[in-house]
Motif scaffolding. Structure first.
Motif, PDB file in Angstrom:
ATOM      1  N   GLU A   1       0.856  -1.221   0.000  1.00 42.79           N
ATOM      2  CA  GLU A   1       0.000   0.000   0.000  1.00 42.79           C
ATOM      3  C   GLU A   1       0.873   1.244   0.000  1.00 42.79           C
ATOM      4  OE1 GLU A   1      -1.058  -2.095   3.251  1.00 42.79           O
ATOM      5  OE2 GLU A   1      -1.127  -3.204   1.370  1.00 42.79           O
ATOM      6  N   ALA A   2       1.996   1.182   0.704  1.00 41.49           N
ATOM      7  CA  ALA A   2       2.881   2.341   0.755  1.00 41.49           C
ATOM      8  C   ALA A   2       3.463   2.600  -0.638  1.00 41.49           C
ATOM      9  CB  ALA A   2       3.997   2.103   1.765  1.00 41.49           C
ATOM     10  N   VAL A   3       3.895   1.532  -1.318  1.00 42.85           N
ATOM     11  CA  VAL A   3       4.450   1.697  -2.670  1.00 42.85           C
ATOM     12  C   VAL A   3       3.376   2.264  -3.600  1.00 42.85           C
ATOM     13  CG1 VAL A   3       5.504   0.516  -4.652  1.00 42.85           C
ATOM     14  CG2 VAL A   3       6.131  -0.157  -2.328  1.00 42.85           C
ATOM     15  N   ARG A   4       2.153   1.739  -3.461  1.00 46.37           N
ATOM     16  CA  ARG A   4       1.046   2.237  -4.290  1.00 46.37           C
ATOM     17  C   ARG A   4       0.806   3.723  -4.048  1.00 46.37           C
ATOM     18  NH1 ARG A   4      -2.733  -2.061  -2.829  1.00 46.37           N
ATOM     19  NH2 ARG A   4      -2.098  -3.691  -4.255  1.00 46.37           N
ATOM     20  N   SER A   5       0.826   4.114  -2.788  1.00 49.23           N
ATOM     21  CA  SER A   5       0.551   5.507  -2.448  1.00 49.23           C
ATOM     22  C   SER A   5       1.607   6.430  -3.050  1.00 49.23           C
ATOM     23  CB  SER A   5       0.509   5.647  -0.920  1.00 49.23           C
ATOM     24  OG  SER A   5       0.529   6.996  -0.553  1.00 49.23           O
ATOM     25  N   LEU A   6       2.860   6.037  -2.933  1.00 45.42           N
ATOM     26  CA  LEU A   6       3.918   6.916  -3.457  1.00 45.42           C
ATOM     27  C   LEU A   6       3.909   6.933  -4.983  1.00 45.42           C
ATOM     28  CD1 LEU A   6       6.109   8.807  -2.426  1.00 45.42           C
ATOM     29  CD2 LEU A   6       7.764   6.961  -2.673  1.00 45.42           C
ATOM     30  N   SER A   7       3.584   5.805  -5.616  1.00 49.95           N
ATOM     31  CA  SER A   7       3.574   5.838  -7.077  1.00 49.95           C
ATOM     32  C   SER A   7       2.379   6.633  -7.588  1.00 49.95           C
ATOM     33  CB  SER A   7       3.657   4.439  -7.695  1.00 49.95           C
ATOM     34  OG  SER A   7       2.530   3.715  -7.362  1.00 49.95           O
ATOM     35  N   ARG A   8       1.260   6.585  -6.847  1.00 40.95           N
ATOM     36  CA  ARG A   8       0.119   7.454  -7.203  1.00 40.95           C
ATOM     37  C   ARG A   8       0.558   8.913  -7.158  1.00 40.95           C
ATOM     38  NH1 ARG A   8      -3.700   4.302  -4.327  1.00 40.95           N
ATOM     39  NH2 ARG A   8      -3.173   5.448  -2.434  1.00 40.95           N
ATOM     40  N   ALA A   9       1.331   9.251  -6.119  1.00 43.12           N
ATOM     41  CA  ALA A   9       1.773  10.641  -5.969  1.00 43.12           C
ATOM     42  C   ALA A   9       2.711  11.036  -7.112  1.00 43.12           C
ATOM     43  CB  ALA A   9       2.472  10.825  -4.625  1.00 43.12           C
ATOM     44  N   ALA A  10       3.620  10.130  -7.483  1.00 42.23           N
ATOM     45  CA  ALA A  10       4.556  10.454  -8.566  1.00 42.23           C
ATOM     46  C   ALA A  10       3.800  10.670  -9.881  1.00 42.23           C
ATOM     47  CB  ALA A  10       5.603   9.344  -8.710  1.00 42.23           C
ATOM     48  N   SER A  11       2.774   9.853 -10.127  1.00 40.98           N
ATOM     49  CA  SER A  11       1.982  10.028 -11.356  1.00 40.98           C
ATOM     50  C   SER A  11       1.203  11.337 -11.309  1.00 40.98           C
ATOM     51  CB  SER A  11       0.996   8.871 -11.544  1.00 40.98           C
ATOM     52  OG  SER A  11       1.670   7.651 -11.497  1.00 40.98           O
ATOM     53  N   ALA A  12       0.626  11.646 -10.148  1.00 44.71           N
ATOM     54  CA  ALA A  12      -0.143  12.889 -10.014  1.00 44.71           C
ATOM     55  C   ALA A  12       0.770  14.094 -10.246  1.00 44.71           C
ATOM     56  CB  ALA A  12      -0.781  12.969  -8.626  1.00 44.71           C
ATOM     57  N   LEU A  13       1.983  13.996  -9.704  1.00 44.23           N
ATOM     58  CA  LEU A  13       2.953  15.078  -9.895  1.00 44.23           C
ATOM     59  C   LEU A  13       3.209  15.341 -11.377  1.00 44.23           C
ATOM     60  CD1 LEU A  13       5.510  14.255  -7.132  1.00 44.23           C
ATOM     61  CD2 LEU A  13       4.927  16.558  -7.846  1.00 44.23           C
ATOM     62  N   ALA A  14       3.405  14.251 -12.108  1.00 41.58           N
ATOM     63  CA  ALA A  14       3.662  14.398 -13.543  1.00 41.58           C
ATOM     64  C   ALA A  14       2.458  15.037 -14.226  1.00 41.58           C
ATOM     65  CB  ALA A  14       3.987  13.037 -14.160  1.00 41.58           C
ATOM     66  N   ALA A  15       1.246  14.560 -13.857  1.00 41.91           N
ATOM     67  CA  ALA A  15       0.032  15.113 -14.466  1.00 41.91           C
ATOM     68  C   ALA A  15      -0.099  16.605 -14.126  1.00 41.91           C
ATOM     69  CB  ALA A  15      -1.195  14.343 -13.983  1.00 41.91           C
ATOM     70  N   GLY A  16       0.218  16.956 -12.879  1.00 43.91           N
ATOM     71  CA  GLY A  16       0.111  18.356 -12.449  1.00 43.91           C
ATOM     72  C   GLY A  16       1.102  19.240 -13.185  1.00 43.91           C
TER      73      GLY A  16
END
Ligand code: IPE
Ligand code: IPE
Ligand code: MG
Ligand code: MG
Length: 318
Positions: free
Chosen positions: A117-132
């Protein structure tokens, strides 16, 4: 935090001298280390109890560092943490590779022991960052960007990483509290993790709102970044959106005409003459208040520290 620093320097040193030097310089230039602090505090447990907590804190800060190196490529920025940026010093190729290295080290660190879950959370954040970041480029120079779209950009590029910091801390804290096993399936712990995640996202958005205010007010000696950098790279931020409504002469301003540091300083002064900065700060304060309301039960000293951080996000000059 000392252990976080130690671990980060060790990780940055690998993978070839050219990359190692730029990665080390990025890390050793410091920064506020707000995100790893949030990881530790959101856990609600004494940090000494967990190597995993340190790994999570390091992973979040490395994703942040990677993003900054890439962000300076996208924004064409010259100064970061009071020093020349990697792109200004060594060019786009090295800066891109340095950011990539920092990203990959972050995930290697987290996946070495963290929960899925921790890996999922951080990868979600990295993808969101790119989208932002892409959304920001898409909207560059566009004077009709709405407040809603601006806030969504802030959520993606900044809020979601703050969310992940709190989520990672909370996940690890729950795991420790459950005696080292998985905390999955426990409704009470899931709602605690969700509440801390919401707290993180809201203070993250407030943090970006303040960053955009500081972009107008500077000065570089305090922020470590050029004043008016957003204007120079075409980023339409909240102070500008609000100032355009308050001062009709700013409505006809063509951002493409803002080319030099002096041009930018002059527009910053015009924005500061309106109530835009005050209104932007008020928006940030609303987010901070909502964030504090979201905080779940925690050990008193962890809770008090998280509240101090939430207030500090708006009361800052760097
Ligand atoms: C800068 O973040 C990027 C934004 C999200 C505004 P920080 O202001 O936390 O950067 P450092 O780590 O303290 O340099
Ligand atoms: C934050 O926006 C970008 C990141 C999420 C890295 P900015 O472009 O305003 O950040 P600074 O001002 O360069 O630190
Ligand atoms: Mg930038
Ligand atoms: Mg900024």
């Amino acid at each position: 935090m000392y252990r976080v620093e130690e671990r980060m320097s060790a990780l940055a040193g690998a993978y070839g001298e050219a990359l190692a030097e730029a990665a080390r310089a990025t890390i050793s230039a410091g920064g506020k280390r707000l995100r790893p602090l949030l990881v530790c505090l959101a856990s609600g447990v004494p940090v000494e109890e967990s190597e995993e907590l340190i790994r999570s804190a390091v992973a979040v800060e490395l994703v942040h560092a990677a993003t900054l190196v890439h962000d300076d490529v996208l924004d064409g920025a010259s100064l970061r943490r009071g020093r020349p940026t990697v792109v200004a010093r060594s060019g786009r190729l090295l800066a891109t590779a340095t950011g990539d290295l920092l990203f990959s080290r972050a995930f290697a660190e987290l996946s070495a022991g963290g929960s899925i879950e921790a890996v999922r959370s951080l990868s979600r954040a990295a993808s969101a960052l790119a989208a932002g970041e892409l959304m920001q480029r898409e909207d560059a120079w566009n004077p009709t960007v709405t407040v809603e779209r601006y806030l969504e950009r802030c959520r993606l590029k900044t809020g979601v990483l703050f969310r992940a910091a709190c989520e990672l801390g909370a996940i690890e804290g729950e795991r420790i509290a459950a005696g080292g096993g998985s905390a999955d399936g426990n409704g009470a712990s899931a709602s605690r993790v969700a509440a801390l995640a919401e707290f993180g996202e809201r203070i993250g958005v407030a943090f970006q709102l303040l960053d955009d205010v500081l972009d107008v007010t500077g000065p570089p000696s305090r922020t470590g970044k050029p004043q008016g950098a957003d204007l120079l790279d075409g980023t339409v931020n909240l102070p500008l959106i609000l100032a355009r409504d308050l001062d009709p002469s700013l409505r006809t301003l063509d951002l493409r005409g803002v080319r030099t540091a002096d041009d930018a300083a002059a527009v910053c002064a015009r924005i500061a003459d309106t109530r835009a900065l005050e209104l932007a700060r008020a928006r940030a304060l609303e987010q901070v208040a909502a964030a504090k309301d979201a905080l779940p039960e925690l050990a008193t000293r962890h809770r008090a520290a998280l509240e101090v951080i939430a207030d500090g996000v708006v009361e800052r000059y760097s």
